[in-house]
Design a protein around this motif. Structure first.
Motif, short mmCIF file in Angstrom:
data_model
loop_
_atom_site.label_atom_id
_atom_site.label_comp_id
_atom_site.label_asym_id
_atom_site.label_seq_id
_atom_site.Cartn_x
_atom_site.Cartn_y
_atom_site.Cartn_z
N PRO A 138 0.81 -1.23 0.00
CA PRO A 138 0.00 0.00 0.00
C PRO A 138 0.84 1.27 0.00
CG PRO A 138 -0.85 -1.56 1.60
CD PRO A 138 0.44 -2.12 1.11
N VAL A 139 2.00 1.24 0.66
CA VAL A 139 2.88 2.41 0.66
C VAL A 139 3.39 2.68 -0.75
CG1 VAL A 139 5.04 3.36 1.57
CG2 VAL A 139 3.54 2.02 3.05
N GLY A 140 3.78 1.63 -1.45
CA GLY A 140 4.25 1.78 -2.81
C GLY A 140 3.16 2.27 -3.75
N GLN A 141 1.95 1.77 -3.56
CA GLN A 141 0.83 2.24 -4.38
C GLN A 141 0.54 3.72 -4.12
OE1 GLN A 141 -1.18 0.71 -6.76
NE2 GLN A 141 0.45 -0.79 -6.74
N ALA A 142 0.59 4.13 -2.86
CA ALA A 142 0.36 5.55 -2.53
C ALA A 142 1.43 6.43 -3.16
CB ALA A 142 0.33 5.72 -1.02
N LEU A 143 2.70 6.00 -3.11
CA LEU A 143 3.77 6.78 -3.73
C LEU A 143 3.63 6.81 -5.24
CD1 LEU A 143 6.89 5.73 -1.62
CD2 LEU A 143 5.76 7.95 -1.68
N ASP A 144 3.14 5.73 -5.83
CA ASP A 144 2.94 5.69 -7.27
C ASP A 144 1.89 6.71 -7.69
OD1 ASP A 144 3.17 4.75 -9.95
OD2 ASP A 144 1.39 3.51 -9.64
N TYR A 145 0.78 6.75 -6.96
CA TYR A 145 -0.28 7.68 -7.31
C TYR A 145 0.07 9.13 -6.92
CZ TYR A 145 -3.63 4.18 -8.79
OH TYR A 145 -4.27 3.20 -9.48
N ALA A 146 0.85 9.32 -5.86
CA ALA A 146 1.15 10.68 -5.39
C ALA A 146 2.34 11.31 -6.10
CB ALA A 146 1.40 10.67 -3.89
N VAL A 147 3.32 10.50 -6.52
CA VAL A 147 4.55 11.06 -7.08
C VAL A 147 4.75 10.66 -8.55
CG1 VAL A 147 7.07 11.11 -6.87
CG2 VAL A 147 5.66 11.06 -4.82
N ASN A 148 4.72 9.37 -8.83
CA ASN A 148 5.12 8.88 -10.13
C ASN A 148 4.13 9.25 -11.24
OD1 ASN A 148 6.90 7.56 -11.79
ND2 ASN A 148 6.05 5.55 -11.41
N ARG A 149 2.86 9.03 -11.01
CA ARG A 149 1.87 9.30 -12.06
C ARG A 149 1.75 10.79 -12.39
NH1 ARG A 149 -2.16 4.64 -12.79
NH2 ARG A 149 -1.08 2.96 -11.72
N PRO A 150 1.78 11.68 -11.39
CA PRO A 150 1.78 13.10 -11.77
C PRO A 150 3.01 13.52 -12.56
CG PRO A 150 1.08 12.87 -9.50
CD PRO A 150 1.55 11.53 -9.94
N LEU A 151 4.17 12.93 -12.25
CA LEU A 151 5.38 13.25 -13.03
C LEU A 151 5.25 12.77 -14.47
CD1 LEU A 151 8.27 12.59 -10.49
CD2 LEU A 151 7.46 14.77 -11.38
#
Length: 113
Positions: free
Chosen positions: A75-88
């Motif tokens: 879940p931490v990785g999914q949250a980082l994916d949606y919060a950081v990676n996808r917006p970039l």
């Protein structure tokens, strides 16, 4: 010094060669053994094996204790994916020449679930 090097080389070659001198099948005939099917039909030489099969389906459920850490931190990785990676990726796709966003990046971003 030279005879010691030659002696060490001969001993090293003898040790390495003895590993190939046995088959580890002493006294077992092929009729005595029971057939066990493979856990997966995955073949590393088959480039389409991952398309038509699921090699992870044949793996054990509790195969590694560290795997539980992966379950906990997923879940931490999914949250980082949606919060950081996808917006970039979205920002890079909006200005591809500025950020060096390539067709490969677009393909990887399109394959996300």
């Amino acid at each position: 010094m030279r005879p010691i090097s030659w002696t060490m080389g001969v001993v090293l070659m003898a040790v390495l060669a003895t590993g190939c001198g046995t088959t580890n099948q002493a006294g077992t005939a092929s009729a005595d053994r029971e057939y066990t099917p493979p856990t997966s039909i995955y073949n590393v030489l088959d480039s389409t094996a991952l398309v038509y099969s699921d090699p992870t389906a044949g793996s054990a459920i509790n195969d590694n204790p560290i795997r539980w850490l992966g379950f906990m931190f997923h879940p931490v990785g999914q949250a980082l994916d949606y919060a950081v990676n996808r917006p970039l990726y979205t920002l890079g796709g909006a200005f591809p020449y500025l950020f060096g966003y390539t067709a490969e990046d677009n393909m990887l971003d399109a394959q996300r679930r």
